[in-house]
Design a protein around this motif. Structure first.
Motif, PDB file in Angstrom:
ATOM      1  N   ASP A 110      -8.749  38.684 -11.757  1.00 27.24           N
ATOM      2  CA  ASP A 110      -9.680  37.569 -11.553  1.00 27.24           C
ATOM      3  C   ASP A 110      -8.955  36.366 -10.942  1.00 27.24           C
ATOM      4  O   ASP A 110      -9.475  35.710 -10.031  1.00 27.24           O
ATOM      5  CB  ASP A 110     -10.344  37.162 -12.880  1.00 27.24           C
ATOM      6  N   VAL A 111      -7.744  36.092 -11.460  1.00 26.08           N
ATOM      7  CA  VAL A 111      -6.964  34.967 -10.932  1.00 26.08           C
ATOM      8  C   VAL A 111      -6.597  35.242  -9.478  1.00 26.08           C
ATOM      9  O   VAL A 111      -6.755  34.375  -8.609  1.00 26.08           O
ATOM     10  CB  VAL A 111      -5.703  34.732 -11.796  1.00 26.08           C
ATOM     11  N   ALA A 114      -9.615  34.938  -7.352  1.00 25.62           N
ATOM     12  CA  ALA A 114      -9.983  33.526  -7.165  1.00 25.62           C
ATOM     13  C   ALA A 114      -9.068  32.881  -6.129  1.00 25.62           C
ATOM     14  O   ALA A 114      -9.537  32.130  -5.255  1.00 25.62           O
ATOM     15  CB  ALA A 114      -9.903  32.782  -8.499  1.00 25.62           C
ATOM     16  N   GLU A 115      -7.770  33.201  -6.222  1.00 26.65           N
ATOM     17  CA  GLU A 115      -6.834  32.639  -5.250  1.00 26.65           C
ATOM     18  C   GLU A 115      -7.137  33.159  -3.851  1.00 26.65           C
ATOM     19  O   GLU A 115      -7.179  32.389  -2.884  1.00 26.65           O
ATOM     20  CB  GLU A 115      -5.397  32.990  -5.640  1.00 26.65           C
ATOM     21  N   THR A 117      -9.919  34.350  -2.781  1.00 22.32           N
ATOM     22  CA  THR A 117     -11.214  33.811  -2.365  1.00 22.32           C
ATOM     23  C   THR A 117     -11.039  32.396  -1.822  1.00 22.32           C
ATOM     24  O   THR A 117     -11.627  32.048  -0.789  1.00 22.32           O
ATOM     25  CB  THR A 117     -12.199  33.810  -3.551  1.00 22.32           C
ATOM     26  N   ALA A 118     -10.213  31.606  -2.520  1.00 26.62           N
ATOM     27  CA  ALA A 118      -9.977  30.237  -2.059  1.00 26.62           C
ATOM     28  C   ALA A 118      -9.305  30.265  -0.682  1.00 26.62           C
ATOM     29  O   ALA A 118      -9.689  29.501   0.216  1.00 26.62           O
ATOM     30  CB  ALA A 118      -9.110  29.479  -3.060  1.00 26.62           C
ATOM     31  N   GLU A 121     -11.849  31.439   1.825  1.00 30.87           N
ATOM     32  CA  GLU A 121     -12.832  30.389   2.104  1.00 30.87           C
ATOM     33  C   GLU A 121     -12.229  29.333   3.018  1.00 30.87           C
ATOM     34  O   GLU A 121     -12.905  28.813   3.913  1.00 30.87           O
ATOM     35  CB  GLU A 121     -13.325  29.766   0.793  1.00 30.87           C
TER      36      GLU A 121
END
Length: 187
Positions: A110-111, A114-115, A117-118, A121
């Motif tokens: 998940d971490v 998230a990284e 994904t950031a 993005e």
């Protein structure tokens, strides 16, 4: 009554006393007979009750043996159940450890996600900005192309007009055959 008092009594009194005693003896005999019958009935009842009690005692002994067997069986089953419970508890502990391990890995993923994904993005944002800039440039280039196309069309129209005018002039002036001769010599 004492013996002395008995001797003083006359025959008639003695007979009455004997009759009275015989009646008393009869009555007592009848009472004794009733009591003996009652005792016989009670003994009979007691015998039946003793037989029933013996039957109940036998049944109780059988039930005690069965209960002891069941207790032994249940103790065996309890031991088996305890063993199974212990094995299941160990398996559950293993599963819990595995779940915790997988949960940790999932949290890590998940971490990471998230990284990533950031980062994605941010890349997407930059690409959108570049795309918007390129779209703006394309729009400008289209406008320029449209203006140049319009200029080209005007120029072509003008060239066509001039050609047709020049051609006529060249034909009329006789310059055309001379120009062809010069071109042939150049080639």
């Amino acid at each position: 009554m004492t013996e002395k008092e008995l001797r003083k009594l006359n025959r008639h009194d003695l007979l009455e006393l004997l009759v009275e005693q015989s009646r008393e003896a009869s009555r007592l005999g009848a009472s004794l007979k009733e009591r003996e019958d009652e005792l016989a009935q009670a003994l009979g009842s007691n015998g039946r009750l003793k037989e029933k009690l013996d039957e109940k005692d036998e049944l109780i002994e059988k039930l005690k043996r069965r209960l002891d067997e069941k207790d032994a069986e249940m103790a065996g089953q309890a031991a088996d159940t305890a063993d199974q419970l212990e094995r299941l508890k160990e398996k559950l502990d293993e599963k819990d450890a595995l779940v915790e391990k997988l949960k940790g890995r999932l949290d890590e993923k998940d971490v990471q996600l998230a990284e990533e994904t950031a980062v994605r993005e941010e890349q997407l944002k930059r690409l959108k900005e570049k795309l918007n800039a390129k779209d703006g440039l394309i729009d400008k280039l289209r406008e320029q192309t449209d203006r140049r196309d319009e200029k080209n069309e005007r120029l072509e129209t003008e060239i066509e007009r001039l050609r047709s005018d020049r051609w006529k002039e060249m034909k009329e002036s006789g310059l055309w055959p001379e120009l062809l001769e010069r071109l042939k010599t150049l080639l």
